[in-house]
Every structure is written in structure tokens, then in C-alpha cells.
Design an enzyme around this catalytic site. Structure first.
Site, PDB file in Angstrom:
ATOM      1  N   ASP A 140       4.134  18.393 -14.736  1.00  0.00           N
ATOM      2  CA  ASP A 140       3.485  19.537 -15.384  1.00  0.00           C
ATOM      3  C   ASP A 140       2.490  20.258 -14.472  1.00  0.00           C
ATOM      4  OD1 ASP A 140       4.859  18.489 -17.522  1.00  0.00           O
ATOM      5  OD2 ASP A 140       3.146  18.443 -18.876  1.00  0.00           O
ATOM      6  N   HIS A 196       2.271  14.902 -13.029  1.00  0.00           N
ATOM      7  CA  HIS A 196       1.781  16.222 -12.653  1.00  0.00           C
ATOM      8  C   HIS A 196       2.007  16.491 -11.175  1.00  0.00           C
ATOM      9  CE1 HIS A 196      -0.286  15.444 -16.423  1.00  0.00           C
ATOM     10  NE2 HIS A 196      -0.432  16.748 -16.553  1.00  0.00           N
TER      11      HIS A 196
HETATM   12 ZN   LIG Z   1      -0.448  20.582 -18.635  1.00  0.00          ZN
END
Ligand SMILES: [Zn+2]
Length: 310
Positions: A125, A276
Site C-alpha cells: 500500500d 507497504h
Molecule cells: Zn494506506
């Protein structure tokens, strides 16, 4: 009087500080936005556990009886135009069979007996941020013949369209993570529509295809986020295993070991793993994927997942 103004100023400052900090999913683990107690090493965002049970007497857009299922996605995007003229740019869709679907826990489940259920879904993400990190992630994914979804934010794509292009060209599957990385569940339908729709548009403009997957920032999309995702033909998901990479700091020691442990502690068939675009995640990825393979897991191709939850 003076006090009130000071308080107001303070509140404004705080607010802007918060909303300005939309870099990471820092709140995903449990600060401001996470409801309920979330500090622990769990993964699944509570919002949804609670959220699914008819929340606050339906705010505005009445969830049409059958929830998102009612809204026919797919074809909607193409406005009228001719019928049987597939745009020549369409890369003759290398038929990837739809072998899996997503269940209510956001886990990936085979459609039929006999299909390998020991799979995990890899997701990253909050990008795109840096070519170097993207290339390194893609190198490692390639090495393990793994595909992953990259949930991007519109404001980052706008700043660096070339990075989205890079991600796409290197085989990353692009997902929609809203434009501004804000908590969507309390926002109006119109605002959520813009947050999500603008990302669909900019990704389509750059890569030729709009995202098929949506993940709300902080795991907090609410009914409105689910509805708008469905209206855009996307599969809505949070995650089921958090790597907790968003809680790590540069100075932390043994980040790779910690990340691998965070994942393996919660690992199960169909794990939807949240990571991430962060330097330590880039560094840990090869070890993580090797560890998962060693435990008998393989990496599901996101394109083999049906776009309707069941
Ligand atoms: Zn996020």
C-alpha cells in the site's frame, strides 16, 4: 473568549497535522482512526467486523437490499459507443482462469476442491513513492514468480505518473487506495465517489486500465466505501494478515526478522498480507517469500480472484 479561540486554533492545527500526514498507514495499527482496541498484533481491521452489521441507521445512500452485489459493475465504464469493437489496445487478455474468490474475512479461497488452497495474496500500500524501491520489490517478486497488488494513492500518482507506469510495466497489479489516503467511512457519498473515482480515472489514463481492487485507507471504508467500490466494479478488501511494517522505524533492529515473524505468526491458508512500500519491507521481502515458500505456500495471482466477494 481568548481561551475558546486558542482551543479552536489548536484543534485546527491538530486536524491539519493529521490530515497532512497521509503518508503511511500509520493509523492502521490503531491510532486515531482505528476503532476499538487495535493495538495488538492482530491484523484484521475492526471497522469491518463491526461495520458489516447494519451500522448507524443508514446514513444516506440506502444500501440497496443485496448490498454491492446488486450493482452490476463491469461494462458500466464504457459509455455507449459501439458494441462489438474491442479497443485494439486491449491486450487480448491472456486468459487467467478465475480460480479463487475472497471470503468475508478477506482471505483468498479456492472456488473448487482440488485447487491449491495454501496460497497467500501479497499487497503493498501507499505508493508509488520511489523507482528504486519499486524496482527492488519487482525484482524480488519476479525471482519468486509472484504477483502482487499495489494499492496506490491518487495524489502520489499525480506527482509521479512515471512511477505508476513503471509499476504497471513491471507487472504490478494496480489497486485503488483512494486519492488522499483519508478515512472514508464518515465522508459523504459524493466525496467518497470523488476519492475513488479520480484514482480510477488517473490510473486508467496512465496504464490503460482502471483498477479492479480497492482497499480503503486505514481499513475504514464503511458502507459508503463498499458501495462506491462496487459501483466502480472493484473488489473491496482490507486484509487478514498485517505485517505491521508501518509500525517500524528506520532505527529498529532486526526489522526483517520482525516482519517475517509478524506475518508467520498469523499465517493461514488464503492470507491477505498487508505490506507497504517502505525500505525495510523492500529489504525483507526476499526472506519473507522464501520463508513462505518453505512453509508450502504459493502466491496467488490477483487476477485469478473473482471480483465479487462471497
Ligand atoms: Zn494506506
Amino acid at each position: 473568549m481568548g481561551k475558546a479561540i486558542t482551543a479552536l486554533l489548536l484543534a485546527t492545527l491538530l486536524l491539519s497535522a493529521c490530515s497532512g500526514n497521509n503518508n503511511e498507514d500509520l493509523a492502521q495499527g490503531g491510532t486515531a482512526t482505528a476503532p476499538a482496541a487495535t493495538a495488538e498484533v492482530s491484523a484484521a481491521p475492526q471497522e469491518d467486523a463491526a461495520g458489516t452489521v447494519a451500522p448507524s441507521a443508514s446514513s444516506s445512500p440506502a444500501p440497496k437490499d443485496g448490498t454491492e452485489a446488486t450493482i452490476a459493475p463491469s461494462a458500466s465504464a464504457a459509455p455507449g459507443s459501439s458494441t462489438a469493437t474491442p479497443p485494439s489496445s486491449e491486450p487480448a487478455a491472456t486468459e487467467i482462469p478465475l480460480l479463487y474468490h475472497m471470503n468475508k474475512n478477506y482471505d483468498i479461497v479456492p472456488n473448487e476442491e482440488g485447487t491449491d488452497k495454501k496460497v497467500v495474496l501479497l499487497t503493498f500500500d501507499d505508493g508509488p513513492k520511489e523507482a528504486e524501491m519499486i524496482n527492488a520489490l519487482m525484482d524480488t517478486l519476479d525471482k519468486h514468480q509472484a504477483k502482487a497488488i499495489f494499492f496506490v494513492n491518487g495524489y502520489r500518482v499525480k506527482e509521479h505518473p512515471e512511477l505508476l507506469k513503471l509499476l504497471h510495466e513491471r507487472g504490478g497489479i494496480i489497486g485503488n487506495h483512494s486519492w488522499d489516503h483519508i478515512v472514508l467511512k464518515d465522508k459523504s457519498y459524493v466525496e467518497v465517489q470523488k476519492q475513488i473515482g479520480d484514482v480510477q480515472a488517473i490510473v486508467k489514463e496512465i496504464t490503460g486500465e482502471a483498477p479492479a481492487f480497492f482497499r480503503p485507507p486505514h481499513g475504514a471504508g464503511g458502507d459508503v466505501g463498499k458501495q462506491v467500490a462496487a459501483e466502480n466494479g472493484m473488489l473491496y478488501m482490507t486484509w487478514s494478515v498485517g505485517s505491521l511494517d508501518w509500525e517500524m522505524k528506520e532505527k529498529d533492529l532486526a526489522k526483517t526478522e520482525t516482519l517475517v515473524k509478524n506475518v508467520t505468526d498469523q499465517l493461514h491458508s488464503g492470507s491477505n498480507i498487508l505490506m507497504h512500500e517502505l525500505p525495510w519491507t523492500v529489504e525483507a521481502l526476499d526472506t519473507l517469500l522464501t520463508t513462505l515458500e518453505g512453509k508450502g505456500y504459493s502466491f496467488v495471482d490477483p487476477r485469478s480472484i473473482e471480483l465479487k466477494q462471497r
